[in-house]
Write an enzyme that holds these catalytic residues in place. Sequence first.
Site, mmCIF file in Angstrom:
data_model
loop_
_atom_site.group_PDB
_atom_site.id
_atom_site.type_symbol
_atom_site.label_atom_id
_atom_site.label_comp_id
_atom_site.label_asym_id
_atom_site.label_seq_id
_atom_site.Cartn_x
_atom_site.Cartn_y
_atom_site.Cartn_z
ATOM 1 N N ASN A 289 0.840 -1.192 0.000
ATOM 2 C CA ASN A 289 0.000 0.000 0.000
ATOM 3 C C ASN A 289 0.882 1.253 0.000
ATOM 4 O O ASN A 289 1.973 1.273 0.592
ATOM 5 C CB ASN A 289 -1.004 0.008 1.166
ATOM 6 N N GLU A 291 0.340 5.253 0.722
ATOM 7 C CA GLU A 291 -0.630 6.264 1.174
ATOM 8 C C GLU A 291 -0.263 7.643 0.658
ATOM 9 O O GLU A 291 0.784 7.847 0.048
ATOM 10 C CB GLU A 291 -0.702 6.227 2.708
ATOM 11 N N CYS A 300 -4.023 0.622 -2.543
ATOM 12 C CA CYS A 300 -3.867 -0.586 -1.719
ATOM 13 C C CYS A 300 -2.841 -1.536 -2.330
ATOM 14 O O CYS A 300 -2.569 -1.500 -3.536
ATOM 15 C CB CYS A 300 -5.185 -1.341 -1.613
ATOM 16 N N GLU A 302 -3.066 -4.766 -2.938
ATOM 17 C CA GLU A 302 -3.562 -5.721 -3.937
ATOM 18 C C GLU A 302 -3.630 -5.067 -5.314
ATOM 19 O O GLU A 302 -3.224 -5.657 -6.321
ATOM 20 C CB GLU A 302 -4.972 -6.212 -3.557
ATOM 21 N N CYS A 334 -9.955 -5.075 0.329
ATOM 22 C CA CYS A 334 -11.131 -4.213 0.487
ATOM 23 C C CYS A 334 -12.053 -4.376 -0.724
ATOM 24 O O CYS A 334 -11.680 -4.973 -1.731
ATOM 25 C CB CYS A 334 -10.703 -2.750 0.640
ATOM 26 N N CYS A 337 -10.626 -3.204 -4.046
ATOM 27 C CA CYS A 337 -9.631 -4.132 -4.595
ATOM 28 C C CYS A 337 -10.309 -5.380 -5.150
ATOM 29 O O CYS A 337 -9.926 -5.893 -6.197
ATOM 30 C CB CYS A 337 -8.604 -4.530 -3.537
HETATM 31 N N1 THU Z 1 -5.231 -1.376 2.524
HETATM 32 C C1 THU Z 1 -4.687 -2.214 1.596
HETATM 33 O O1 THU Z 1 -3.540 -2.019 1.187
HETATM 34 N N2 THU Z 1 -5.436 -3.240 1.137
HETATM 35 C C2 THU Z 1 -6.742 -3.464 1.471
HETATM 36 O O2 THU Z 1 -7.428 -4.210 0.816
HETATM 37 C C3 THU Z 1 -7.268 -2.782 2.672
HETATM 38 C C4 THU Z 1 -6.596 -1.488 3.011
HETATM 39 C C5 THU Z 1 -4.431 -0.269 3.007
HETATM 40 C C6 THU Z 1 -4.876 1.059 2.476
HETATM 41 C C7 THU Z 1 -4.400 2.015 3.524
HETATM 42 O O3 THU Z 1 -3.080 2.399 3.261
HETATM 43 C C8 THU Z 1 -4.392 1.207 4.813
HETATM 44 O O4 THU Z 1 -4.546 -0.158 4.402
HETATM 45 C C9 THU Z 1 -5.475 1.561 5.778
HETATM 46 O O5 THU Z 1 -6.702 1.626 5.144
#
Ligand code: THU
Length: 387
Positions: A289, A291, A300, A302, A334, A337
Amino acid sequence: MIEGILFDMDGVLIDSEPIILRAAHAFFARRGITTREEDFQPFVGAGDRRYLEGVGERYGLTLDFDRDRTELYELYAQAVQEAVSFDGVHDFFFDAKRAGFKVGLATGSERHKALINLAAIGLKEEDFDTVVTGEQVVRNKPYPDIYQLTALSMGLSPEVCLVVEDSIHGVVSAKRACCAVLSLPNSFSSSALAEAGSDVVLDTLSDFGRFSTIEAFNARLKQLIVGNTVVYGANRIDAAPTAITPQLFDEAVAAALESWRNAYAPYSQFKVGAALVSAKSGKVYSGCNVENSSYGATVCAERNAVLHSIAEEGVVGIDLLVVVSDDDPPAPPCALCLQVLSEFCRPETEVHLVDIAYAERRDGVHEVYRFGELLPHPFIFPAMRQL
Ligand code: THU
């Protein structure tokens, strides 16, 4: 659902490759050059200009197609009387018209030659909803332009058109235009045509069988295509699924863990790593991920892994997904994704959710789901739904 059929001409409707070859041999013989069939092979399907000028270049002869075409087509018109259509062409063509398909001709050759050819096999320009010839596009096959133009001038999106082709350039052109492709090994081998991206290769159009409705045609096409390909979400991938050996699984977990370490998550402190196995190559691609100060710009892990695989290989099928997070239970992808993954996963694709201890090969949590359990009803855009 296919609604239009676009025919290439040379090597599909008419066995004209021997005719143009004979005409071109005669053309070069008049200039004291004995050409061989192999000289022309690289230019089959690329239009007559390249066909003639390409071989000219090979023999150090600078040709001007705009001047020489008249002579070439005179030789062609003499030879064309011996041309024949291929097995099954007439039945397939008229079945398609009677069933209510729109039919188009999309040939890289020029109009003058197209009309000579159609007359030689007993078809008329009016038998087609649209006839597009080489002069109407700036970029000939293998560019997608001619198939896009032909589909759109019949009022159809290329995605709902089936192209019938015989050349590698033609198959590439049609696939780039997002058409389905049925190819015939009249000029190239079946394996070369499949490799170039054909959805189905038949020896002759007779092997398709007779049909009287659009629905029956689509059912038969689906039967032929499913035999060749594996369906991943919106994509048909021309490869058997990759066998997930214990070594490959370990490699995917290790890659996801390594990406997890690289995650950029200064806002949430919630790091995620993901890795997938591509069906095309059996290779592992990972992502973390990333940000952003503008929270919604966050990507994210995935989706990052999906983007990584596509940047390297083009469209892939996903045969395994591993997601690593420091959570209990380990985090699933999520919803956003899952939607993106649904383009490339099968319902049976295994999704392994693991925590750090498991990924580091200590005791830890490891949960396995099928993709279809996590997202039973993905949205797939109508034109991309499987035939
Ligand atoms: N996140 C992912 O990388 N994958 C997911 O499917 C769920 C959320 C990350 C996004 C963000 O940087 C952090 O988790 C908190 O939401």
